[in-house]
Motif scaffolding. Structure first.
Motif, PDB file in Angstrom:
ATOM      1  N   ASN A 168      44.290  35.795  36.835  1.00 11.93           N
ATOM      2  CA  ASN A 168      43.443  35.126  35.728  1.00 11.93           C
ATOM      3  C   ASN A 168      43.663  36.174  34.602  1.00 11.93           C
ATOM      4  O   ASN A 168      42.660  36.491  33.937  1.00 11.93           O
ATOM      5  CB  ASN A 168      41.990  35.332  35.943  1.00 11.93           C
ATOM      6  N   SER A 169      45.086  36.534  34.208  1.00 10.91           N
ATOM      7  CA  SER A 169      45.435  37.322  33.086  1.00 10.91           C
ATOM      8  C   SER A 169      46.346  36.563  32.156  1.00 10.91           C
ATOM      9  O   SER A 169      47.005  35.679  32.643  1.00 10.91           O
ATOM     10  CB  SER A 169      46.005  38.521  33.657  1.00 10.91           C
ATOM     11  N   ILE A 170      46.596  37.333  31.147  1.00 10.99           N
ATOM     12  CA  ILE A 170      47.508  36.587  29.931  1.00 10.99           C
ATOM     13  C   ILE A 170      48.359  37.666  29.585  1.00 10.99           C
ATOM     14  O   ILE A 170      48.003  38.920  29.577  1.00 10.99           O
ATOM     15  CB  ILE A 170      46.773  36.249  28.730  1.00 10.99           C
ATOM     16  N   THR A 214      53.727  33.843  25.329  1.00  7.64           N
ATOM     17  CA  THR A 214      52.455  34.111  25.862  1.00  7.64           C
ATOM     18  C   THR A 214      52.291  33.556  27.001  1.00  7.64           C
ATOM     19  O   THR A 214      52.545  31.824  26.883  1.00  7.64           O
ATOM     20  CB  THR A 214      51.529  33.779  24.616  1.00  7.64           C
ATOM     21  N   TYR A 227      49.760  32.326  30.521  1.00  9.45           N
ATOM     22  CA  TYR A 227      48.632  32.418  31.492  1.00  9.45           C
ATOM     23  C   TYR A 227      49.237  32.682  32.836  1.00  9.45           C
ATOM     24  O   TYR A 227      50.017  32.040  33.341  1.00  9.45           O
ATOM     25  CB  TYR A 227      47.814  31.216  31.447  1.00  9.45           C
ATOM     26  N   ARG A 228      48.523  33.720  33.765  1.00 10.17           N
ATOM     27  CA  ARG A 228      49.040  33.996  35.072  1.00 10.17           C
ATOM     28  C   ARG A 228      47.721  33.888  36.055  1.00 10.17           C
ATOM     29  O   ARG A 228      46.775  34.401  35.845  1.00 10.17           O
ATOM     30  CB  ARG A 228      49.632  35.498  35.372  1.00 10.17           C
ATOM     31  N   ASP A 229      47.714  32.926  37.211  1.00 10.88           N
ATOM     32  CA  ASP A 229      46.739  32.682  37.806  1.00 10.88           C
ATOM     33  C   ASP A 229      47.267  33.456  39.349  1.00 10.88           C
ATOM     34  O   ASP A 229      46.671  33.119  40.432  1.00 10.88           O
ATOM     35  CB  ASP A 229      46.460  31.383  38.297  1.00 10.88           C
ATOM     36  N   TRP A 244      43.132  41.145  30.184  1.00 13.80           N
ATOM     37  CA  TRP A 244      42.394  40.418  31.115  1.00 13.80           C
ATOM     38  C   TRP A 244      40.809  40.871  30.581  1.00 13.80           C
ATOM     39  O   TRP A 244      40.745  41.933  30.008  1.00 13.80           O
ATOM     40  CB  TRP A 244      42.763  40.451  32.474  1.00 13.80           C
ATOM     41  N   LYS A 252      39.205  29.916  34.711  1.00 12.92           N
ATOM     42  CA  LYS A 252      40.817  29.368  34.340  1.00 12.92           C
ATOM     43  C   LYS A 252      40.990  28.642  33.301  1.00 12.92           C
ATOM     44  O   LYS A 252      42.245  28.977  32.404  1.00 12.92           O
ATOM     45  CB  LYS A 252      41.092  28.959  35.853  1.00 12.92           C
ATOM     46  N   MET A 288      40.651  30.821  30.012  1.00 11.81           N
ATOM     47  CA  MET A 288      41.943  31.639  29.984  1.00 11.81           C
ATOM     48  C   MET A 288      43.147  30.983  29.369  1.00 11.81           C
ATOM     49  O   MET A 288      43.931  31.397  28.466  1.00 11.81           O
ATOM     50  CB  MET A 288      42.055  32.359  31.109  1.00 11.81           C
ATOM     51  N   LYS A 289      43.250  29.893  29.808  1.00 12.42           N
ATOM     52  CA  LYS A 289      44.284  28.990  29.327  1.00 12.42           C
ATOM     53  C   LYS A 289      44.058  28.508  27.992  1.00 12.42           C
ATOM     54  O   LYS A 289      45.172  28.633  27.281  1.00 12.42           O
ATOM     55  CB  LYS A 289      44.680  27.727  30.279  1.00 12.42           C
ATOM     56  N   ALA A 301      45.166  31.713  25.794  1.00 16.24           N
ATOM     57  CA  ALA A 301      46.492  31.749  25.846  1.00 16.24           C
ATOM     58  C   ALA A 301      47.282  30.679  24.806  1.00 16.24           C
ATOM     59  O   ALA A 301      48.013  31.122  24.045  1.00 16.24           O
ATOM     60  CB  ALA A 301      47.435  31.430  27.326  1.00 16.24           C
TER      61      ALA A 301
END
Length: 370
Positions: A67-69, A77, A79-81, A94, A102, A105-106, A109
């Motif tokens: 749940n980071s960018i 850029t 989004y990472r899940d 984050w 999620k 966060m998307k 991003a």
């Protein structure tokens, strides 16, 4: 899209700096390619190919949370899940105190990407410390971020994209994901293939493309691809109508000269720069789409480390270059490439269908995923 556009047009918007949204903004750590040890941790660096994942490692690096960018030095850029490591050309964003969904966060991003788009390149690189005061536009309600709207919008957007994918797979007849015995063998045998280096000019005839400046074209004026040195959309910038004397022959491997972007071009095309190169297989019988999809990857992997914006490839330089190819009896073995690529395509289609079935309430195409 009309529903989604209507949602965006009716909501109220507010500006929020990156630092007001994220309480953790950290730069990754340098890890040279030669020092990377094979493993299971996705390692992210600057770039758009494969969402910036350059390798899977087991090095004792800082592992960033799900749940980071990430934002790299060029403003790309993502989004990472999933848990991942990152190089020093990538910043990670984050929050430990805000439990953002999620979907939220998307949306962040996407909004951050719009702010950064076109601002950074090799001449002006972004560091995460510089991004703190950048401001993105977010939906608001009663003066606060409207998280309910954001979550609903992303859910609707994803549902629409899944529906489009279902329609595409169905209309394209991509319902055969079963590997033939030959394809199964090609995947199995690939691990045991021997590779050797060959001169590029022994495999390909190399030519410079024609050049048509972007200022001289009318975008979307025809149906012939107009190529540039970009990874986006297989290097196709737009489709135009122009002087047919400036056409370059397709069914070739195309190299964006200044950026070293390698792609297969099936159709005849126009090019934006004479620094771009086209490679035509000398063995006409091997000049098939599937073979050249494989060979484009060979060219990219063999030469990509040599060339960059400041040291771009040229027709003169490539005359001395070598590429690594499967070998048999000391000769390039291109006999099984098409079968291998066909197998890989089926595996990708299978993954797409499985993804659709997981995301969609519909049972369409379920039978094809088995």
């Amino acid at each position: 899209m009309s529903l989604l556009n209507s949602m965006l047009n009716t909501v109220e918007w507010g500006e929020y700096s990156f630092k007001s949204i994220f309480d953790k903004i950290v730069q990754g750590r340098r890890l040279k390619k030669d020092d990377q040890i094979s493993g299971k941790i996705p390692f992210v660096m600057a770039g758009v190919t494969n969402s910036g994942i350059v390798n899977y490692i087991s090095n004792p690096v800082a592992v960033f949370p799900k749940n980071s960018i990430t934002i790299d030095i060029f403003g790309n850029t993502f989004y990472r899940d999933y848990y991942f490591g990152a190089g020093d050309d990538t910043g990670v964003y984050w929050s430990e105190h805000n439990n953002y969904s999620k979907e939220t966060m998307k949306f962040f991003a996407i909004s951050m990407s719009k702010v950064l788009d076109g601002k950074f390149d090799f001449g002006r690189k972004l560091r995460s410390s510089q991004s703190l005061d950048f401001k993105m536009m977010l939906p608001i309600k009663n003066g606060k971020i409207d998280f309910n709207f954001i979550d609903k919008f992303i859910a609707k957007l994803e549902a629409e994209r899944v529906s489009e994918l279902v329609t595409y797979l169905s209309r394209a007849g991509m319902n055969d994901c079963n590997l033939t015995p030959e394809e199964t063998n090609a995947l199995h045998d690939y691990e045991y293939l021997e590779f050797s280096e060959f001169n590029v000019i022994d495999i390909f005839t190399v030519k410079n493309t024609n050049s048509i400046l972007s200022r001289d074209i009318l975008e979307n004026s025809g149906d012939t691809p107009y190529l540039c040195a970009s990874r986006d959309n297989n290097s196709v910038s737009t489709y135009i109508s122009y002087d047919k004397k400036k056409l370059d022959e397709g069914n070739c491997v195309f190299i964006g000269g200044k950026t070293f972007v390698v792609s297969y071009q099936e159709n005849d095309f126009y090019s934006n720069d004479s620094h771009n190169l086209v490679l035509y297989i000398k063995d006409g019988e091997k000049r098939t789409k599937l073979n050249q999809l494989y060979l484009a990857t060979c060219v990219d992997k063999s030469l990509g480390h040599k060339y960059s914006w400041g040291d771009s490839i040229s027709n003169k330089k490539i005359q001395k270059d070598k590429i690594s190819l499967p070998v048999k009896d000391n000769q390039p073995d291109l006999s099984s490439l098409a079968t291998l690529i066909s197998a890989v395509q089926k595996l990708v289609i299978r993954d797409l269908i499985q993804y659709v079935n997981q995301k969609s309430d519909s049972n369409i195409l379920v039978e094809y995923a088995s």
